[in-house]
Scaffold this motif. Structure first.
Motif, PDB file in Angstrom:
ATOM      1  N   LEU A   7     -10.680   3.274 -28.162  1.00  0.00           N
ATOM      2  CA  LEU A   7     -10.694   3.354 -26.994  1.00  0.00           C
ATOM      3  C   LEU A   7     -10.943   4.860 -26.543  1.00  0.00           C
ATOM      4  CD1 LEU A   7      -9.577   2.476 -24.094  1.00  0.00           C
ATOM      5  CD2 LEU A   7      -7.166   3.336 -24.869  1.00  0.00           C
ATOM      6  N   LEU A   8     -10.510   5.940 -27.109  1.00  0.00           N
ATOM      7  CA  LEU A   8     -10.724   7.320 -26.739  1.00  0.00           C
ATOM      8  C   LEU A   8     -12.306   7.600 -26.858  1.00  0.00           C
ATOM      9  CD1 LEU A   8      -7.734   9.111 -28.116  1.00  0.00           C
ATOM     10  CD2 LEU A   8      -7.911   8.548 -25.703  1.00  0.00           C
ATOM     11  N   LYS A  12     -14.638   8.700 -23.848  1.00  0.00           N
ATOM     12  CA  LYS A  12     -15.316  10.112 -23.942  1.00  0.00           C
ATOM     13  C   LYS A  12     -16.993   9.793 -23.812  1.00  0.00           C
ATOM     14  CE  LYS A  12     -12.260  12.245 -26.992  1.00  0.00           C
ATOM     15  NZ  LYS A  12     -11.817  12.584 -28.668  1.00  0.00           N
ATOM     16  N   THR A  13     -17.440   8.770 -24.195  1.00  0.00           N
ATOM     17  CA  THR A  13     -18.785   8.368 -24.194  1.00  0.00           C
ATOM     18  C   THR A  13     -19.077   8.040 -22.607  1.00  0.00           C
ATOM     19  OG1 THR A  13     -18.742   7.215 -26.207  1.00  0.00           O
ATOM     20  CG2 THR A  13     -20.753   6.902 -24.896  1.00  0.00           C
ATOM     21  N   LYS A  28     -15.477   7.081 -13.834  1.00  0.00           N
ATOM     22  CA  LYS A  28     -15.796   6.805 -15.182  1.00  0.00           C
ATOM     23  C   LYS A  28     -14.842   6.483 -16.170  1.00  0.00           C
ATOM     24  CE  LYS A  28     -19.260  10.565 -14.966  1.00  0.00           C
ATOM     25  NZ  LYS A  28     -19.490  11.882 -15.761  1.00  0.00           N
ATOM     26  N   ILE A  29     -13.737   6.885 -15.975  1.00  0.00           N
ATOM     27  CA  ILE A  29     -12.583   6.367 -16.689  1.00  0.00           C
ATOM     28  C   ILE A  29     -12.224   4.985 -16.482  1.00  0.00           C
ATOM     29  CG2 ILE A  29     -10.006   6.826 -17.310  1.00  0.00           C
ATOM     30  CD1 ILE A  29     -10.742   9.685 -16.846  1.00  0.00           C
ATOM     31  N   GLN A  30     -12.238   4.514 -15.172  1.00  0.00           N
ATOM     32  CA  GLN A  30     -12.054   3.141 -14.840  1.00  0.00           C
ATOM     33  C   GLN A  30     -13.160   2.366 -15.495  1.00  0.00           C
ATOM     34  OE1 GLN A  30     -12.237   2.154 -10.853  1.00  0.00           O
ATOM     35  NE2 GLN A  30     -10.579   3.631 -10.407  1.00  0.00           N
ATOM     36  N   ARG A  31     -14.473   2.603 -15.437  1.00  0.00           N
ATOM     37  CA  ARG A  31     -15.356   1.992 -16.015  1.00  0.00           C
ATOM     38  C   ARG A  31     -15.207   1.716 -17.540  1.00  0.00           C
ATOM     39  NH1 ARG A  31     -20.847   4.533 -15.114  1.00  0.00           N
ATOM     40  NH2 ARG A  31     -20.102   5.891 -16.654  1.00  0.00           N
ATOM     41  N   SER A  57      -6.283  14.267 -24.588  1.00  0.00           N
ATOM     42  CA  SER A  57      -7.449  14.018 -25.459  1.00  0.00           C
ATOM     43  C   SER A  57      -8.823  13.677 -24.801  1.00  0.00           C
ATOM     44  CB  SER A  57      -7.294  12.459 -25.962  1.00  0.00           C
ATOM     45  OG  SER A  57      -5.900  12.163 -26.295  1.00  0.00           O
ATOM     46  N   LEU A  58      -8.764  13.491 -23.621  1.00  0.00           N
ATOM     47  CA  LEU A  58     -10.157  13.575 -22.962  1.00  0.00           C
ATOM     48  C   LEU A  58     -10.366  14.906 -21.839  1.00  0.00           C
ATOM     49  CD1 LEU A  58      -9.627   9.839 -21.188  1.00  0.00           C
ATOM     50  CD2 LEU A  58     -10.957  10.445 -23.587  1.00  0.00           C
ATOM     51  N   GLY A  59      -9.488  15.876 -22.149  1.00  0.00           N
ATOM     52  CA  GLY A  59      -9.800  17.090 -21.378  1.00  0.00           C
ATOM     53  C   GLY A  59     -10.010  16.816 -20.010  1.00  0.00           C
ATOM     54  N   VAL A  60      -9.075  16.089 -19.281  1.00  0.00           N
ATOM     55  CA  VAL A  60      -9.333  15.730 -17.936  1.00  0.00           C
ATOM     56  C   VAL A  60      -7.881  15.906 -17.568  1.00  0.00           C
ATOM     57  CG1 VAL A  60     -11.249  13.997 -18.040  1.00  0.00           C
ATOM     58  CG2 VAL A  60      -8.840  13.438 -17.921  1.00  0.00           C
ATOM     59  N   SER A  61      -7.717  16.060 -16.039  1.00  0.00           N
ATOM     60  CA  SER A  61      -6.231  16.304 -15.802  1.00  0.00           C
ATOM     61  C   SER A  61      -5.595  14.870 -15.721  1.00  0.00           C
ATOM     62  CB  SER A  61      -6.388  17.066 -14.084  1.00  0.00           C
ATOM     63  OG  SER A  61      -6.821  16.006 -13.271  1.00  0.00           O
ATOM     64  N   ARG A  62      -4.077  15.410 -15.486  1.00  0.00           N
ATOM     65  CA  ARG A  62      -3.302  14.089 -15.358  1.00  0.00           C
ATOM     66  C   ARG A  62      -3.480  13.092 -14.117  1.00  0.00           C
ATOM     67  NH1 ARG A  62       2.582  14.985 -17.793  1.00  0.00           N
ATOM     68  NH2 ARG A  62       2.744  12.799 -17.001  1.00  0.00           N
TER      69      ARG A  62
END
Ligand code: 16G
Length: 251
Positions: A7-8, A12-13, A28-31, A57-62
């Motif tokens: 999933l991760l 990331k891709t 993008k995360i939703q997609r 893990s994705l390096g984005v904000s909560r």
């Protein structure tokens, strides 16, 4: 238990890929999450990793993760259960044109079902039940009240009543009513169904483990034998967030 690695990787891709246009991060995360659901990387019983773990893990904000999840929860694609986490909400889609039984219908989709009996008894028909079953006032009926579950999740509460002559001993019905009726040559061949939008009562919501006053599909079905005799009158309350009916329309 969900293995989060595939999933991760997929998320990331998706984050790295812009498809040639600028897309907000949360979209993008939703997609990515939609793709993961389609590809069965997350199943209906599995919780997503926590917001904090996803963000780290994705390096984005909560906030970005929360936004992606909130929109998907609003669309009914994800379910947020307080204290338990965020789950994929697999919806059941049923065509309205076929007279199928719950058990047959779910089996044809590969969905595992079980049930909890809330009542299986013989009693006297109420005036409304007698009218629906075309019985005289005071006739004996058999009552079957079940909570039906799909893939271990409560899906609906189903209250069926039938003329007692068809089901003299309701406790003989272990799982499928239609299988039993088929066995005695009384399987319905036609039904009329009415569907209305309602809100769950506190009692029904409690039984199904949903929020009180959340959306409910209320369905009444009267089914008939080939000579027109009513064989069942069924009142069902389905979770509004888990069931879709589709109808084919032809010119
Ligand atoms: C479906 C029917 C219900 C019928 C039941 C039999 C709807 C809205 N209702 O739930 O009328 O009694 O199937 O299922 O579709 P069973 O054979 O699994 O007991």
């Amino acid at each position: 238990m969900l293995n989060p690695a595939p999933l991760l990787d997929l998320l990331k891709t998706e984050i790295a890929d812009n498809y040639g246009i600028s897309i907000p991060l949360y979209k993008k995360i939703q997609r990515g999450l939609y793709k993961a659901i389609e590809n069965n990387l997350i199943g209906s019983d599995e919780a997503l990793p926590s917001e904090r773990d996803l963000a780290a893990s994705l390096g984005v904000s909560r906030i970005t993760i929360r936004r992606a999840i909130a929109v998907m929860a609003e669309n009914g694609a994800l379910l947020q259960r307080r204290g338990a986490g965020t789950f994929v909400n697999i919806r059941v889609v049923q065509p309205l044109s076929n007279l199928t039984s719950f058990t047959e219908d779910m089996a044809s989709r590969g969905i595992k079902t079980d049930l909890i009996w809330l009542d299986r008894s013989v009693g006297i028909a109420s005036p409304h039940e007698a009218e629906m079953l075309q019985l005289t006032a005071g006739s004996k009926i058999s009552r079957l009240y079940r909570m039906r579950r799909a893939d271990d999740r409560p899906l609906c509460l189903e209250y069926a009543c039938l003329p007692n002559k068809f089901v003299p001993e309701p406790k003989l019905i272990k799982k499928s009513l239609y299988k039993y009726l088929d066995g005695i040559g009384k399987k319905p061949i036609r039904a009329m169904q009415k569907i209305s939008a309602e809100l769950f009562t506190i009692e029904h919501a409690h039984l199904l483990g949903v929020e009180p006053h959340s959306a409910c599909l209320y369905i009444e079905r009267r089914s008939f034998l080939d000579d027109g005799t009513p064989v069942e009158f069924v009142c069902s309350h389905y979770r509004g967030d888990s069931y879709d009916f589709i109808v084919e329309l032809k010119l």
